[in-house]
Write an enzyme that holds these catalytic residues in place. Structure first.
Site, PDB file in Angstrom:
ATOM      1  N   ARG A  73      -1.337  13.923  13.269  1.00  0.00           N
ATOM      2  CA  ARG A  73      -1.738  14.017  11.863  1.00  0.00           C
ATOM      3  C   ARG A  73      -2.947  14.908  11.622  1.00  0.00           C
ATOM      4  NH1 ARG A  73      -2.140   8.308   9.296  1.00  0.00           N
ATOM      5  NH2 ARG A  73      -0.016   7.948   8.656  1.00  0.00           N
TER       6      ARG A  73
ATOM      7  N   LYS B 240       0.846  -1.213   0.000  1.00  0.00           N
ATOM      8  CA  LYS B 240       0.000   0.000   0.000  1.00  0.00           C
ATOM      9  C   LYS B 240       0.874   1.254   0.000  1.00  0.00           C
ATOM     10  CE  LYS B 240      -1.636   1.824   3.989  1.00  0.00           C
ATOM     11  NZ  LYS B 240      -1.534   3.234   4.321  1.00  0.00           N
ATOM     12  N   ASN B 241       1.819   1.314   0.934  1.00  0.00           N
ATOM     13  CA  ASN B 241       2.549   2.577   1.090  1.00  0.00           C
ATOM     14  C   ASN B 241       3.510   2.861  -0.064  1.00  0.00           C
ATOM     15  OD1 ASN B 241       1.070   3.212   3.327  1.00  0.00           O
ATOM     16  ND2 ASN B 241       2.607   2.532   4.804  1.00  0.00           N
TER      17      ASN B 241
ATOM     18  N   ILE C 196       2.133  18.054   8.889  1.00  0.00           N
ATOM     19  CA  ILE C 196       2.957  17.936   7.665  1.00  0.00           C
ATOM     20  C   ILE C 196       4.051  19.014   7.652  1.00  0.00           C
ATOM     21  CG2 ILE C 196       1.316  16.745   6.123  1.00  0.00           C
ATOM     22  CD1 ILE C 196       0.568  19.570   5.019  1.00  0.00           C
TER      23      ILE C 196
ATOM     24  N   CYS D  82      -5.934   7.959   8.754  1.00  0.00           N
ATOM     25  CA  CYS D  82      -6.154   7.439  10.111  1.00  0.00           C
ATOM     26  C   CYS D  82      -5.744   8.480  11.150  1.00  0.00           C
ATOM     27  CB  CYS D  82      -5.329   6.170  10.322  1.00  0.00           C
ATOM     28  SG  CYS D  82      -5.817   4.813   9.255  1.00  0.00           S
TER      29      CYS D  82
ATOM     30  N   ASP E  91       3.724   0.365  12.245  1.00  0.00           N
ATOM     31  CA  ASP E  91       2.486  -0.193  11.683  1.00  0.00           C
ATOM     32  C   ASP E  91       2.225  -1.630  12.142  1.00  0.00           C
ATOM     33  OD1 ASP E  91       2.111   2.154  10.371  1.00  0.00           O
ATOM     34  OD2 ASP E  91       2.873   1.455   8.451  1.00  0.00           O
TER      35      ASP E  91
ATOM     36  N   ARG F  58      -4.012  10.060   4.019  1.00  0.00           N
ATOM     37  CA  ARG F  58      -2.770  10.766   4.368  1.00  0.00           C
ATOM     38  C   ARG F  58      -1.860  10.921   3.141  1.00  0.00           C
ATOM     39  NH1 ARG F  58       0.163  13.670   8.192  1.00  0.00           N
ATOM     40  NH2 ARG F  58       2.304  12.958   8.404  1.00  0.00           N
TER      41      ARG F  58
ATOM     42  N   ARG G 127      -8.805   0.166   3.632  1.00  0.00           N
ATOM     43  CA  ARG G 127      -7.821   1.073   3.050  1.00  0.00           C
ATOM     44  C   ARG G 127      -6.505   0.374   2.763  1.00  0.00           C
ATOM     45  NH1 ARG G 127      -7.286   6.145   6.464  1.00  0.00           N
ATOM     46  NH2 ARG G 127      -5.592   6.110   4.975  1.00  0.00           N
TER      47      ARG G 127
HETATM   48  N1  EPU Z   1       5.220  14.002  11.360  1.00  0.00           N
HETATM   49  C1  EPU Z   1       5.152  15.344  11.645  1.00  0.00           C
HETATM   50  N2  EPU Z   1       5.336  16.220  10.631  1.00  0.00           N
HETATM   51  C2  EPU Z   1       5.578  15.821   9.367  1.00  0.00           C
HETATM   52  C3  EPU Z   1       5.644  14.451   9.078  1.00  0.00           C
HETATM   53  C4  EPU Z   1       5.464  13.562  10.103  1.00  0.00           C
HETATM   54  O1  EPU Z   1       4.936  15.752  12.777  1.00  0.00           O
HETATM   55  O2  EPU Z   1       5.732  16.690   8.488  1.00  0.00           O
HETATM   56  C5  EPU Z   1       5.015  13.054  12.463  1.00  0.00           C
HETATM   57  C6  EPU Z   1       3.599  12.459  12.417  1.00  0.00           C
HETATM   58  O3  EPU Z   1       3.087  12.443  13.739  1.00  0.00           O
HETATM   59  C7  EPU Z   1       3.780  11.051  11.957  1.00  0.00           C
HETATM   60  C8  EPU Z   1       5.217  10.727  12.367  1.00  0.00           C
HETATM   61  O4  EPU Z   1       5.915  11.989  12.391  1.00  0.00           O
HETATM   62  O5  EPU Z   1       2.881  10.187  12.599  1.00  0.00           O
HETATM   63  C9  EPU Z   1       5.890   9.791  11.380  1.00  0.00           C
HETATM   64  O6  EPU Z   1       5.904  10.459  10.132  1.00  0.00           O
HETATM   65  P1  EPU Z   1       6.184   9.759   8.751  1.00  0.00           P
HETATM   66  O7  EPU Z   1       6.317  10.818   7.744  1.00  0.00           O
HETATM   67  O8  EPU Z   1       7.293   8.778   8.901  1.00  0.00           O
HETATM   68  O9  EPU Z   1       4.880   8.970   8.530  1.00  0.00           O
HETATM   69  P2  EPU Z   1       3.563   9.341   7.796  1.00  0.00           P
HETATM   70  O10 EPU Z   1       3.789  10.071   6.566  1.00  0.00           O
HETATM   71  O11 EPU Z   1       2.624   9.943   8.760  1.00  0.00           O
HETATM   72  C10 EPU Z   1       3.835   6.884   6.782  1.00  0.00           C
HETATM   73  C11 EPU Z   1       2.870   5.781   6.486  1.00  0.00           C
HETATM   74  C12 EPU Z   1       2.278   5.272   7.783  1.00  0.00           C
HETATM   75  C13 EPU Z   1       3.394   4.804   8.689  1.00  0.00           C
HETATM   76  C14 EPU Z   1       4.469   5.871   8.860  1.00  0.00           C
HETATM   77  C15 EPU Z   1       5.693   5.412   9.600  1.00  0.00           C
HETATM   78  C16 EPU Z   1       2.004   6.331   4.333  1.00  0.00           C
HETATM   79  C17 EPU Z   1       0.904   6.859   3.537  1.00  0.00           C
HETATM   80  N3  EPU Z   1       1.836   6.297   5.632  1.00  0.00           N
HETATM   81  O12 EPU Z   1       3.059   7.866   7.470  1.00  0.00           O
HETATM   82  O13 EPU Z   1       1.426   4.189   7.434  1.00  0.00           O
HETATM   83  O14 EPU Z   1       2.848   4.500   9.957  1.00  0.00           O
HETATM   84  O15 EPU Z   1       4.889   6.348   7.576  1.00  0.00           O
HETATM   85  O16 EPU Z   1       6.276   4.340   8.940  1.00  0.00           O
HETATM   86  O17 EPU Z   1       3.030   5.948   3.795  1.00  0.00           O
HETATM   87  C18 EPU Z   1      -0.336   2.709   7.773  1.00  0.00           C
HETATM   88  O18 EPU Z   1       0.026   2.127   6.749  1.00  0.00           O
HETATM   89  O19 EPU Z   1      -1.220   2.259   8.539  1.00  0.00           O
HETATM   90  C19 EPU Z   1       0.302   3.962   8.143  1.00  0.00           C
HETATM   91  C20 EPU Z   1      -0.186   4.740   9.099  1.00  0.00           C
END
Ligand code: EPU
Length: 438
Positions: free
Chosen positions: A122, A22-23, A129, A117, A325, A93, A417
């Site tokens: 988030r 997925k990711n 972001i 989620c 995850d 996301r 999802r």
């Molecule tokens: N974060 C911030 N600011 C940012 C980016 C991230 O504060 O600009 C924080 C968030 O709280 C986030 C954490 O840092 O939860 C980790 O951020 P990361 O960018 O690594 O993760 P993400 O973009 O939120 C992706 C996956 C998630 C997975 C995480 C960690 C996708 C679409 N999502 O999320 O997947 O948990 O990386 O590996 O690729 C899932 O598949 O269930 C899922 C949540």
């Protein structure tokens, strides 16, 4: 709204074929925007996040044609607007990847805060972001419109310019988004403290196929030298590390014996190690097969219960550490393992919404900030539970399969999802699960 009805107690036995990641898919689909020709993406998972992204692309003017069950042709040369569909963007996301790709190709995007989620910060608009926004600004883009009330945002740039970007934490999303923005920027971009997840490398490899100049993806310092144009390319999505981990844990939790196929062993190392420490049987193997006339080596992992399972301590970490995850899903196994276990969630901050639901099934879990302490019980009992996010949902499915009696899980759209054909795969392994309408 649909629910899952599960009658637990049957050890799951047999083989399961893992679906594409997925990711990786949700990043590779927006990456197609950067190409000046059509891209063929093979092994696309049949999950709702992918469908939502196809709809976002179509509304931008792109065409997405299914060539067969799991292959699509994505042609983004017809994109005629920089305005993304806000309702679609808010559903997931990964819609943040449209920002990097559209800025890289069209120098502008009007979109909204991503949805998805409810995990960590988030849901806090730009705060969730902030690394992405800071990185786009470092590359020369500006946030020219921002509404706190609707969450709508517009980024614009006269032309992105390479820069050095040091990430505060190795964010997967920010690392990929910076690559998408920087591949066509003027000059060189260096990402320090970059994420090393397998899907970061997968996206980089796809961009390289298009003609991008990216070095050292998969390490914590990635260098991107901008090029003027990118051509259409083909790619095949890698196997889903988290889905594979889910079935591995399911085998142990139900006291079963599952051969998990179509995996990359290396991606599973942190889980494999943890399961072995817990006393679970894990055997890694390879098989030689012929695919489309080409001799290929396939990796697989067999997971089985070989005695009492002991609790353990895990701390989530960016790849190659234990994936955030999988912590909720491992938590279900820890609930029925011997002794006291601890989970420390450092990647996303508290991600334990599942704990209250598992408690309804008889689990003993105490949550304190980013730590969950689990006292193992002999067995779980079926209950009515609600999933609050994708991986919490997977944890509850595993709990339902090993619990005594009937479990009803609601809000399963979260699970749709990210898990392709969950019911079909579990039933094939002998599990008693059905999707019911209310
Ligand atoms: N974060 C911030 N600011 C940012 C980016 C991230 O504060 O600009 C924080 C968030 O709280 C986030 C954490 O840092 O939860 C980790 O951020 P990361 O960018 O690594 O993760 P993400 O973009 O939120 C992706 C996956 C998630 C997975 C995480 C960690 C996708 C679409 N999502 O999320 O997947 O948990 O990386 O590996 O690729 C899932 O598949 O269930 C899922 C949540």
């Amino acid at each position: 709204m649909d629910k899952y009805r599960i009658i637990g107690g049957t050890p799951l036995v047999g083989e399961v074929e893992i679906s594409p990641s997925k990711n990786a898919a949700v990043a590779i689909i927006p990456a197609c925007i950067l190409a000046d020709g059509p891209c063929i993406v093979d092994k696309i998972p049949d999950i709702t996040d992918v469908e939502v992204e196809f709809d976002i692309l179509r509304k931008l003017g792109a065409t997405v044609d299914k060539l067969d069950d799991d292959t699509v042709k994505i042609d983004c040369t017809g994109i005629n607007t920089v305005q993304c569909d806000i309702d679609l963007v808010r559903q997931m996301r990964a819609s943040y990847y449209f920002m990097g790709a559209m800025l890289g190709k069209y120098k502008k995007i009007s979109t909204a805060y991503p949805g998805g989620c409810p995990i960590g910060n988030r849901q806090e608009g730009l705060k969730g972001i902030n690394y992405h926004v800071e990185a786009f600004e470092a590359l020369g883009a500006k946030l020219t419109y921002h509404s706190y009330t609707t969450g709508e945002i517009t980024f614009e740039t006269p032309g992105l310019k390479g820069n050095e970007i040091i990430l505060a934490t190795p964010s997967v999303g920010a690392t990929i988004n910076i690559m998408l923005a920087a591949v066509k920027a003027e000059g060189t971009t260096v990402i320090k403290n970059a994420a090393r997840e397998p899907h970061v490398t997968a996206v980089a490899n796809f961009l390289i196929q298009m003609g991008a100049n990216i070095k050292n993806a998969g390490t914590d310092v990635i260098t991107i030298i901008g090029v003027n144009s990118l051509k259409g390319a083909n790619c095949e999505i890698i196997p889903d590390q988290i889905e594979a981990g889910t079935y591995m844990i399911m085998a142990a939790a139900t006291g079963g014996d599952i051969v998990v196929k179509n995996i990359v062993k290396e991606h599973m190392e942190s889980l494999t190690k943890t399961l072995k420490i817990m006393g679970v049987g894990v055997e890694e193997a390879i098989e030689n097969v012929v695919e489309n006339g080409i001799p290929t080596v396939k990796e697989y992992i067999r997971v089985y219960k070989k005695g009492n399972i002991k609790g353990t301590v895990i701390t989530t970490a960016p790849y190659p550490g234990f994936p955030t995850d999988l912590q909720s899903i491992l938590a279900t196994l820890l609930c029925i393992s011997e002794g006291v276990s601890n989970i420390v969630e450092v990647v996303t901050g508290a991600r334990f919404a599942y704990a209250r639901e598992l408690e309804k099934m008889g689990a003993k879990i105490t949550v304190s900030e980013i730590t969950a302490t689990i006292n193992g019980v002999r067995e779980l009992s079926g209950a009515n539970v609600v999933t609050t996010d994708l991986r919490a949902g997977a944890a509850l499915v595993v709990a339902g399969l090993c619990a005594n009696g009937e479990t009803l899980i609601s809000q399963i759209h979260y699970i749709d999802r990210g898990y392709e054909n969950l019911v079909g795969k579990i039933r094939k392994l002998g599990g008693n699960i059905e999707r019911i309408k209310e």
